[in-house]
Design an enzyme around this catalytic site. Structure first.
Site, PDB file in Angstrom:
ATOM      1  N   THR A 189      52.154   2.463 -69.364  1.00 45.42           N
ATOM      2  CA  THR A 189      51.658   3.828 -69.320  1.00 45.42           C
ATOM      3  C   THR A 189      50.705   4.429 -67.819  1.00 45.42           C
ATOM      4  OG1 THR A 189      49.640   5.137 -69.930  1.00 45.42           O
ATOM      5  CG2 THR A 189      49.642   2.596 -70.326  1.00 45.42           C
ATOM      6  N   GLY A 190      50.627   5.158 -67.447  1.00 44.45           N
ATOM      7  CA  GLY A 190      50.359   5.458 -65.681  1.00 44.45           C
ATOM      8  C   GLY A 190      51.045   6.885 -65.355  1.00 44.45           C
ATOM      9  N   THR A 191      50.987   7.113 -63.722  1.00 42.91           N
ATOM     10  CA  THR A 191      51.428   8.316 -63.129  1.00 42.91           C
ATOM     11  C   THR A 191      53.108   8.962 -63.717  1.00 42.91           C
ATOM     12  OG1 THR A 191      50.902   6.907 -61.595  1.00 42.91           O
ATOM     13  CG2 THR A 191      49.239   8.252 -61.750  1.00 42.91           C
ATOM     14  N   GLY A 192      52.946   9.335 -64.699  1.00 43.55           N
ATOM     15  CA  GLY A 192      54.850   8.867 -65.317  1.00 43.55           C
ATOM     16  C   GLY A 192      56.066   9.684 -64.406  1.00 43.55           C
ATOM     17  N   ARG A 223      56.899  20.061 -68.690  1.00 41.85           N
ATOM     18  CA  ARG A 223      57.436  18.652 -67.718  1.00 41.85           C
ATOM     19  C   ARG A 223      56.971  17.387 -68.177  1.00 41.85           C
ATOM     20  NH1 ARG A 223      53.808  13.970 -68.284  1.00 41.85           N
ATOM     21  NH2 ARG A 223      53.525  12.862 -65.842  1.00 41.85           N
ATOM     22  N   VAL A 224      58.105  16.874 -68.547  1.00 45.46           N
ATOM     23  CA  VAL A 224      57.895  15.681 -69.107  1.00 45.46           C
ATOM     24  C   VAL A 224      58.006  14.744 -68.167  1.00 45.46           C
ATOM     25  CG1 VAL A 224      60.079  13.978 -70.434  1.00 45.46           C
ATOM     26  CG2 VAL A 224      60.284  16.702 -70.431  1.00 45.46           C
ATOM     27  N   GLY A 225      57.015  13.251 -68.744  1.00 47.67           N
ATOM     28  CA  GLY A 225      56.973  12.078 -67.923  1.00 47.67           C
ATOM     29  C   GLY A 225      57.697  10.743 -68.479  1.00 47.67           C
ATOM     30  N   ASP A 226      57.649   9.827 -67.729  1.00 47.24           N
ATOM     31  CA  ASP A 226      58.253   8.535 -68.190  1.00 47.24           C
ATOM     32  C   ASP A 226      57.955   7.476 -69.241  1.00 47.24           C
ATOM     33  OD1 ASP A 226      55.467   8.199 -67.321  1.00 47.24           O
ATOM     34  OD2 ASP A 226      55.572   5.824 -67.890  1.00 47.24           O
ATOM     35  N   THR A 231      47.708   7.233 -73.162  1.00 45.89           N
ATOM     36  CA  THR A 231      49.255   6.844 -73.748  1.00 45.89           C
ATOM     37  C   THR A 231      49.381   5.902 -74.594  1.00 45.89           C
ATOM     38  OG1 THR A 231      50.655   8.724 -72.430  1.00 45.89           O
ATOM     39  CG2 THR A 231      51.223   6.707 -72.824  1.00 45.89           C
TER      40      THR A 231
END
Ligand code: ASP
Length: 336
Positions: free
Chosen positions: A250-253, A227-230, A199
């Site tokens: 950036t990371g585990t959304g 699926r949508v992340g952060d 990301t």
């Protein structure tokens, strides 16, 4: 002071640009020198381009959007071309921008044809009454704004396809690039493609004292379609406010969304009076781990402080201030 002695420039008016290319299990032992040079050179050239823009008086918003556009074009990173695959073997891209001057923001999620999702996010902000568009309607909006469209397959690369196959062969479910490293590390080449994150994001303070942030991603390998992340969520993966700070995560959304991580940094500064270092440290090393969050963030404050903070082994990162040489890095202390 005589004419030959330059007046010291206050920090506030010295422009700053910071970028990231994702955080995760980045270990020197799993990287070849050639790959390492490729990543560092890519980040350095993007920082130099942004530095020149800032020196010419460009607005922070223009600089972060251009830095992220360049990161999207670079297939080393998980955004734009080189984005990871969904479980269905497709690409769904998310991006956001925020302008600290006026708290205007724009985002797109699940786009499949817009070449540069960050440009679409900016167009949503500037040319619609809304903040976020999703899916085919977001692509259609971007196309109507004259933004380049590509065949969905254009985003794919051999390396990302191999990454999806490994995830599916090992039945690992939906994987963040950060997770599930150990079971495939040996088979994955110089860097475990599933633990490597990509990301991208940029934050800047311009010479006028304004802040902006932008974030763009392909999400996570083998993610469920839809699926949508952060990354496109304002306050989670991206935030900018001239009163406090500009942040890109950036990371585990899912954990970054549950923590409102980017806004949390700003809130700690605004409401608890923390400086940037203390606020970023609290979010990355206390609040995110409480909800299982792994990754990091880049931030620049209204006072020109910079934080490149992560709780994973490494984060592709770099910054440049004023006319100083850019600084780029990959590993953390544990990654050496
Ligand atoms: N935060 C991104 C997401 O959850 C992934 C990443 O940063 O690598 O979509």
């Amino acid at each position: 002071m005589n004419a030959a002695t330059p007046t010291p420039t206050p920090e506030r008016t010295r422009p700053v640009l910071a970028i990231h290319g994702g955080a995760g299990t980045l270990l020197r032992s799993q990287m070849t020198p050639a790959k390492e040079r490729e990543y560092l050179a890519a980040m350095e050239s993007i920082l130099l381009a942004g530095q020149a823009q800032l020196a010419a008086g460009a607005a922070a918003l223009d600089v972060v959007v251009e830095a992220v556009r360049r990161l999207e074009e670079c297939e080393l990173f998980n955004a734009g071309r080189g984005a990871v695959y969904t479980a269905a073997g497709t690409h769904e891209l998310d991006a956001s921008v925020m302008d600290g001057r006026n708290l205007q923001a724009g985002a797109v999620a699940g786009v499949t044809r817009t070449r540069n999702p960050v440009l679409a996010a900016r167009a949503v902000m500037q040319h619609s009454e809304h903040l976020m568009f999703i899916g085919a309607a977001a692509d259609a909006f971007a196309a109507a704004q004259g933004l380049a469209q590509v065949e969905p397959a254009w985003f794919g690369t051999e390396a990302r396809l191999a990454q999806l196959r490994r995830a599916q062969e090992t039945d690992s479910g939906a994987l963040l690039d950060h997770d599930g490293q150990s079971q495939v590390a040996a088979a994955s080449g110089p860097i475990d493609e599933r633990s490597k994150t990509g990301t991208v994001g940029a934050v800047a303070l311009d010479a006028q004292g304004h802040l902006a942030a932008a974030t763009s991603t392909g999400g996570m390998t083998n993610k469920r379609p839809g699926r949508v992340g952060d990354s496109p969520i304002i306050g989670a993966g991206c935030y900018a406010n001239d009163a406090t700070v500009a942040v890109s995560c950036t990371g585990t959304g899912e954990a970054f969304m549950r923590s409102c991580a980017a806004f949390d940094v700003s809130a700690l500064m605004a409401y608890a009076g923390l400086d940037l270092a203390a606020a970023a440290e609290r979010v990355v090393h206390q609040h995110l781990p409480q909800v299982g969050g792994s990754g990091g963030l880049i931030a620049v404050s209204a006072r020109g402080e910079i934080s490149l903070c992560f709780n994973s082994e490494g984060m592709y990162r770099g910054h440049v201030r004023g006319d100083e040489a850019p600084a780029v890095a990959i590993y953390g202390e544990a990654g050496e």
